[in-house]
Design a protein around this motif. Structure first.
Motif, PDB file in Angstrom:
ATOM      1  N   TYR A 122       0.806  -1.284   0.175  1.00  0.00           N
ATOM      2  CA  TYR A 122       0.160  -0.049  -0.090  1.00  0.00           C
ATOM      3  C   TYR A 122       0.964   1.356   0.096  1.00  0.00           C
ATOM      4  O   TYR A 122       1.794   1.103   0.660  1.00  0.00           O
ATOM      5  N   PRO A 123       0.361   2.287  -0.767  1.00  0.00           N
ATOM      6  CA  PRO A 123      -0.555   2.349  -1.674  1.00  0.00           C
ATOM      7  C   PRO A 123      -0.191   1.909  -3.193  1.00  0.00           C
ATOM      8  O   PRO A 123       0.927   2.569  -3.624  1.00  0.00           O
ATOM      9  N   ILE A 124      -1.387   1.396  -3.738  1.00  0.00           N
ATOM     10  CA  ILE A 124      -0.870   1.244  -5.369  1.00  0.00           C
ATOM     11  C   ILE A 124      -2.068   2.331  -5.881  1.00  0.00           C
ATOM     12  O   ILE A 124      -3.247   1.803  -5.781  1.00  0.00           O
ATOM     13  N   TYR A 125      -1.980   3.138  -6.660  1.00  0.00           N
ATOM     14  CA  TYR A 125      -2.744   3.844  -7.419  1.00  0.00           C
ATOM     15  C   TYR A 125      -3.072   3.581  -8.750  1.00  0.00           C
ATOM     16  O   TYR A 125      -2.210   3.513  -9.624  1.00  0.00           O
ATOM     17  N   ALA A 126      -4.335   3.363  -9.077  1.00  0.00           N
ATOM     18  CA  ALA A 126      -4.793   2.908 -10.385  1.00  0.00           C
ATOM     19  C   ALA A 126      -5.975   3.381 -10.664  1.00  0.00           C
ATOM     20  O   ALA A 126      -6.822   3.638  -9.699  1.00  0.00           O
ATOM     21  N   THR A 127      -6.446   3.343 -11.731  1.00  0.00           N
ATOM     22  CA  THR A 127      -8.110   3.385 -12.074  1.00  0.00           C
ATOM     23  C   THR A 127      -8.961   2.256 -11.626  1.00  0.00           C
ATOM     24  O   THR A 127      -8.413   1.161 -11.393  1.00  0.00           O
ATOM     25  N   ARG A 128      -9.966   2.555 -11.632  1.00  0.00           N
ATOM     26  CA  ARG A 128     -10.865   1.168 -11.065  1.00  0.00           C
ATOM     27  C   ARG A 128     -11.090   0.227 -12.171  1.00  0.00           C
ATOM     28  O   ARG A 128     -10.891  -0.863 -11.572  1.00  0.00           O
ATOM     29  N   VAL A 129     -10.950   0.333 -13.312  1.00  0.00           N
ATOM     30  CA  VAL A 129     -10.968  -0.654 -14.327  1.00  0.00           C
ATOM     31  C   VAL A 129      -9.806  -1.408 -14.169  1.00  0.00           C
ATOM     32  O   VAL A 129      -9.612  -2.687 -14.103  1.00  0.00           O
ATOM     33  N   THR A 130      -8.508  -0.640 -13.953  1.00  0.00           N
ATOM     34  CA  THR A 130      -7.302  -1.407 -13.834  1.00  0.00           C
ATOM     35  C   THR A 130      -7.027  -2.183 -12.592  1.00  0.00           C
ATOM     36  O   THR A 130      -6.708  -3.433 -12.682  1.00  0.00           O
TER      37      THR A 130
ATOM     38  N   PRO B  15      -8.403  -0.755 -21.641  1.00  0.00           N
ATOM     39  CA  PRO B  15      -9.328  -0.160 -20.925  1.00  0.00           C
ATOM     40  C   PRO B  15      -8.315   0.198 -19.435  1.00  0.00           C
ATOM     41  O   PRO B  15      -7.867  -0.678 -19.147  1.00  0.00           O
ATOM     42  N   GLY B  16      -8.816   1.150 -18.926  1.00  0.00           N
ATOM     43  CA  GLY B  16      -8.299   1.822 -17.631  1.00  0.00           C
ATOM     44  C   GLY B  16      -7.041   2.273 -17.645  1.00  0.00           C
ATOM     45  O   GLY B  16      -6.596   2.863 -16.821  1.00  0.00           O
ATOM     46  N   ALA B  17      -6.511   2.354 -19.019  1.00  0.00           N
ATOM     47  CA  ALA B  17      -4.962   2.809 -19.086  1.00  0.00           C
ATOM     48  C   ALA B  17      -4.994   4.260 -18.871  1.00  0.00           C
ATOM     49  O   ALA B  17      -5.587   5.092 -19.697  1.00  0.00           O
ATOM     50  N   VAL B  18      -4.056   4.970 -18.115  1.00  0.00           N
ATOM     51  CA  VAL B  18      -3.762   6.330 -18.164  1.00  0.00           C
ATOM     52  C   VAL B  18      -2.382   6.802 -18.182  1.00  0.00           C
ATOM     53  O   VAL B  18      -1.391   5.940 -18.079  1.00  0.00           O
ATOM     54  N   MET B  19      -2.127   8.154 -18.291  1.00  0.00           N
ATOM     55  CA  MET B  19      -0.782   8.630 -18.114  1.00  0.00           C
ATOM     56  C   MET B  19      -0.838   9.441 -16.885  1.00  0.00           C
ATOM     57  O   MET B  19      -2.019   9.699 -16.317  1.00  0.00           O
TER      58      MET B  19
ATOM     59  N   LEU C  82      -5.758 -10.083 -26.318  1.00  0.00           N
ATOM     60  CA  LEU C  82      -4.959  -9.132 -25.673  1.00  0.00           C
ATOM     61  C   LEU C  82      -5.883  -7.875 -24.962  1.00  0.00           C
ATOM     62  O   LEU C  82      -6.839  -7.523 -25.700  1.00  0.00           O
ATOM     63  N   LEU C  83      -5.755  -7.565 -24.023  1.00  0.00           N
ATOM     64  CA  LEU C  83      -6.268  -6.462 -23.134  1.00  0.00           C
ATOM     65  C   LEU C  83      -6.037  -5.334 -23.972  1.00  0.00           C
ATOM     66  O   LEU C  83      -5.122  -5.090 -24.548  1.00  0.00           O
ATOM     67  N   GLY C  84      -7.079  -4.668 -24.608  1.00  0.00           N
ATOM     68  CA  GLY C  84      -7.198  -3.614 -25.478  1.00  0.00           C
ATOM     69  C   GLY C  84      -7.771  -3.806 -26.855  1.00  0.00           C
ATOM     70  O   GLY C  84      -8.057  -2.992 -27.523  1.00  0.00           O
ATOM     71  N   HIS C  85      -8.082  -5.122 -26.995  1.00  0.00           N
ATOM     72  CA  HIS C  85      -8.819  -5.658 -28.157  1.00  0.00           C
ATOM     73  C   HIS C  85     -10.055  -5.545 -28.124  1.00  0.00           C
ATOM     74  O   HIS C  85     -11.044  -5.674 -29.030  1.00  0.00           O
ATOM     75  N   GLU C  86     -10.664  -5.173 -27.047  1.00  0.00           N
ATOM     76  CA  GLU C  86     -12.236  -5.336 -26.547  1.00  0.00           C
ATOM     77  C   GLU C  86     -13.004  -4.170 -27.513  1.00  0.00           C
ATOM     78  O   GLU C  86     -14.011  -4.706 -27.768  1.00  0.00           O
ATOM     79  N   GLU C  87     -12.198  -3.081 -27.796  1.00  0.00           N
ATOM     80  CA  GLU C  87     -13.085  -2.171 -28.709  1.00  0.00           C
ATOM     81  C   GLU C  87     -13.295  -2.812 -30.152  1.00  0.00           C
ATOM     82  O   GLU C  87     -14.302  -2.473 -30.714  1.00  0.00           O
TER      83      GLU C  87
END
Length: 250
Positions: free
Chosen positions: A45-53, A98-102, A189-194
């Protein structure tokens, strides 16, 4: 590939080594597995990430404790009290999976942009905080002191299609085979969902995903676009796992 943050910074991004374990704060840009190597043994703790990630990571590694994670929302600045001084972090859409951020870090150490894995289109850049894309006279209102940039295709001389163009190519290929009884989509692969979402929307059909052999994608699709997933194995559109990619891995 993820790299260690310089000494003196109180945070690590996408690394789970013995060196990064000494950092007081940990940030995860997205849930691709090459950015998760070591997280099970060194998560703290703590690991910061988006909810989806966070949700995807806990699906991959159910042995992890959800209490290790702190949700960060796209577009919101989070203020973090650190022993070496307060700093803020803002998550911006990375236009990746999905969930990816800068992440934009601002503190006594300066202004730092960490892109993670990204697809930097003009629209994506426009989503950065206004002070980083606005000029006052000939100068930017604010500048980055350090940029950690995804250069995966930095030496590629090919003109890569946009995400929308690539998806349209898949759809056009399907239109050329109107009588094919089954359409197999190797989107494992994660990201092909679109791709799956747009194929489902265009042809008005759900896509069969075998949960027994396709667990990761089934879980991610069920989270992001549950209306796309079918449990009917007779569906014309079928999610297909490309085992040749796995055999090529060292």
């Amino acid at each position: 590939m993820p790299i260690e943050m310089p000494k003196g910074l109180p945070f690590a991004v996408d690394t789970w080594s013995s060196e990064s374990a000494r950092k007081r704060h940990h940030f995860l840009t997205h849930a691709h597995r090459d950015h998760l190597a070591g997280i099970v043994s060194r998560a703290s703790y703590p690991i910061y990430a988006t909810r989806v990630t966070i949700t995807i990571v806990l699906t991959y590694f159910p042995q992890l404790d959800q209490a290790n994670f702190v949700e960060i929302k796209v577009g919101e600045a989070l203020v973090i009290n650190d022993a070496d001084g307060v700093f803020s972090v803002t998550a911006c859409d990375a236009n990746h999976c999905p969930g990816a951020v800068m992440f934009i870090f601002e503190g006594t150490f300066g202004n730092i942009l960490h892109t993670g894995d990204c697809r930097l289109t003009a629209d994506c850049l426009q989503d950065l905080p206004l002070k980083y894309i606005t000029k006052r006279g000939k100068e930017m209102v604010s500048r980055f002191d350090l940029i950690f940039l995804d250069c995966t295709f930095g030496r590629c001389f090919l003109k890569l299609p946009t995400k929308q163009s690539a998806i349209q190519q898949v759809i056009n290929c399907i239109w050329k085979h109107p009588h094919a009884p089954f359409i197999y989509l190797a989107c494992d692969l994660l990201g092909h969902e679109e791709i799956l979402v747009e194929v489902s929307r265009t042809f008005g059909s759900q896509i069969f995903v075998d949960q027994a052999i396709y667990h990761d994608r089934f879980s991610t699709l069920s989270l992001i676009a549950p209306h796309v997933v079918s449990n009917d194995p007779s569906s014309r559109f079928q999610g297909f796992r490309d085992y040749t990619k796995e055999q090529e891995k060292p």
